[in-house]
Motif scaffolding. Structure first.
Motif, PDB file in Angstrom:
ATOM      1  N   VAL A 128       0.837  -1.205   0.000  1.00 37.08           N
ATOM      2  CA  VAL A 128       0.000   0.000   0.000  1.00 37.08           C
ATOM      3  C   VAL A 128       0.871   1.254   0.000  1.00 37.08           C
ATOM      4  O   VAL A 128       0.634   2.201  -0.773  1.00 37.08           O
ATOM      5  N   LEU A 129       1.894   1.273   0.859  1.00 37.22           N
ATOM      6  CA  LEU A 129       2.806   2.422   0.881  1.00 37.22           C
ATOM      7  C   LEU A 129       3.496   2.595  -0.467  1.00 37.22           C
ATOM      8  O   LEU A 129       3.660   3.725  -0.957  1.00 37.22           O
ATOM      9  N   GLY A 130       3.898   1.479  -1.088  1.00 35.73           N
ATOM     10  CA  GLY A 130       4.545   1.550  -2.389  1.00 35.73           C
ATOM     11  C   GLY A 130       3.621   2.079  -3.460  1.00 35.73           C
ATOM     12  O   GLY A 130       4.045   2.866  -4.333  1.00 35.73           O
ATOM     13  N   ALA A 131       2.351   1.685  -3.412  1.00 34.46           N
ATOM     14  CA  ALA A 131       1.387   2.167  -4.397  1.00 34.46           C
ATOM     15  C   ALA A 131       1.168   3.667  -4.254  1.00 34.46           C
ATOM     16  O   ALA A 131       1.106   4.410  -5.250  1.00 34.46           O
ATOM     17  N   VAL A 132       1.067   4.125  -3.000  1.00 36.57           N
ATOM     18  CA  VAL A 132       0.902   5.562  -2.763  1.00 36.57           C
ATOM     19  C   VAL A 132       2.140   6.325  -3.241  1.00 36.57           C
ATOM     20  O   VAL A 132       2.041   7.375  -3.895  1.00 36.57           O
ATOM     21  N   ALA A 133       3.322   5.796  -2.921  1.00 36.35           N
ATOM     22  CA  ALA A 133       4.566   6.439  -3.356  1.00 36.35           C
ATOM     23  C   ALA A 133       4.666   6.475  -4.867  1.00 36.35           C
ATOM     24  O   ALA A 133       5.110   7.480  -5.453  1.00 36.35           O
ATOM     25  N   ALA A 134       4.251   5.390  -5.534  1.00 40.51           N
ATOM     26  CA  ALA A 134       4.289   5.342  -7.002  1.00 40.51           C
ATOM     27  C   ALA A 134       3.381   6.400  -7.601  1.00 40.51           C
ATOM     28  O   ALA A 134       3.725   7.045  -8.605  1.00 40.51           O
TER      29      ALA A 134
END
Length: 288
Positions: A128-134
């Motif tokens: 989830v954090l990676g998706a937001v960062a992306a």
């Protein structure tokens, strides 16, 4: 004569080599376990054997490499989703026969469930954090597009859907999540291979043999998944008697081999590409 390369070109070479190396690492570890500790019912059953750390570590390496190859083409979006599925395969193990299983069926051993819960929550949080960062990076870098938004949306939907499934039916999740994720992972790889086979060749590049190899991988993965499904459905019936034959092991081994072939072909084909894209014919603007 020394050929000049850019750091980006070398990086993408090494990322693809990591995918090849991780596949070989997993195959060797399972083979060693087969020779030393006896046969496994499936590649996924390596989770419960001395090959377990390599099994999990290889899948994490595959997931990281797939994300590193990300961009805005359809193939790259599919591989981003496949990366998340690889993590599910790694942290949610396949079921096994055990005395602790209800009614003498198959289950994830009770002593393993706390590990699964810890790992699954950790992976879901980071995804989830990676998706937001992306999403933020795509906006800042000016690479935001409908494709990027759809990919991020699908990944978030997978996390939310998986969390709801696990919360509403923990036993059902443990019984089926691994298989669903594994089948979906290989199906996506097959779809990427099919798209690569259909992509028009660039002038003076890409011999016909490369497209044929991609087509064979795509067809092989589809055929493997279909035959595996049919064999599992008919196993033990009057139509098919496969008692004693490691159906799942053979099917997973075939799928892993095709995955390895795909990345070997892709690595060879794109070895000299200056632009770090997934395949020929993709505009340079589509790469991050």
């Amino acid at each position: 004569m020394r050929l000049r390369t850019t750091s980006t070109q070398r990086t993408y070479r090494y990322v693809r080599l990591v995918l090849v190396g991780a596949s070989v690492l997993l195959a060797v570890s399972v083979a060693v376990q087969f020779v030393v500790g006896g046969p496994l019912s499936s590649l996924s059953a390596a989770y419960y054997s001395p090959a377990g750390p390599v099994f999990v570590g290889s899948l994490f390496a595959v997931a990281a490499a797939l994300v590193a190859l990300s961009g805005r083409s359809l193939e790259q979006g599919l591989l981003d989703v496949a990366a998340v599925l690889a993590l599910v395969v790694a942290v949610v193990p396949t079921t096994v026969d055990g005395d602790a299983c209800p009614a003498g069926g198959r289950c994830v051993p009770p002593e393993v469930v706390p590990t699964v819960a810890n790992n699954a929550v950790s992976v879901a949080s980071v995804v989830v954090l990676g998706a937001v960062a992306a999403a933020i990076l795509a906006r800042v870098q000016g690479t935001a597009s409908r494709g990027v938004a759809i990919t991020i949306g699908v990944i978030l939907a997978l996390v939310v859907g998986g969390a709801l499934w696990a919360a509403s039916s923990p036993q059902g999740f443990l019984l089926a999540a691994h298989t669903v994720a594994a089948v979906a992972f290989f199906a996506l790889v097959g779809a990427v291979a099919a798209l690569a086979a259909r992509r028009p060749p660039s002038p003076g590049r890409r011999p016909r043999g490369v497209r044929v190899a991609y087509a064979v991988v795509a067809g092989g993965i589809l055929l493997t998944l279909v035959l595996l499904l049919v064999a599992l459905v008919l196993e033990g019936t009057a139509v098919v008697d496969l008692r004693g034959f490691p159906v799942v092991l053979v099917g997973e081994a075939a799928a892993l081999l095709l995955f390895l072939v795909f990345w070997v072909v892709q690595t060879v084909e794109l070895w000299d590409d200056v632009d770090p894209r997934l395949g020929p014919g993709i505009p340079a603007a589509s790469s991050r």
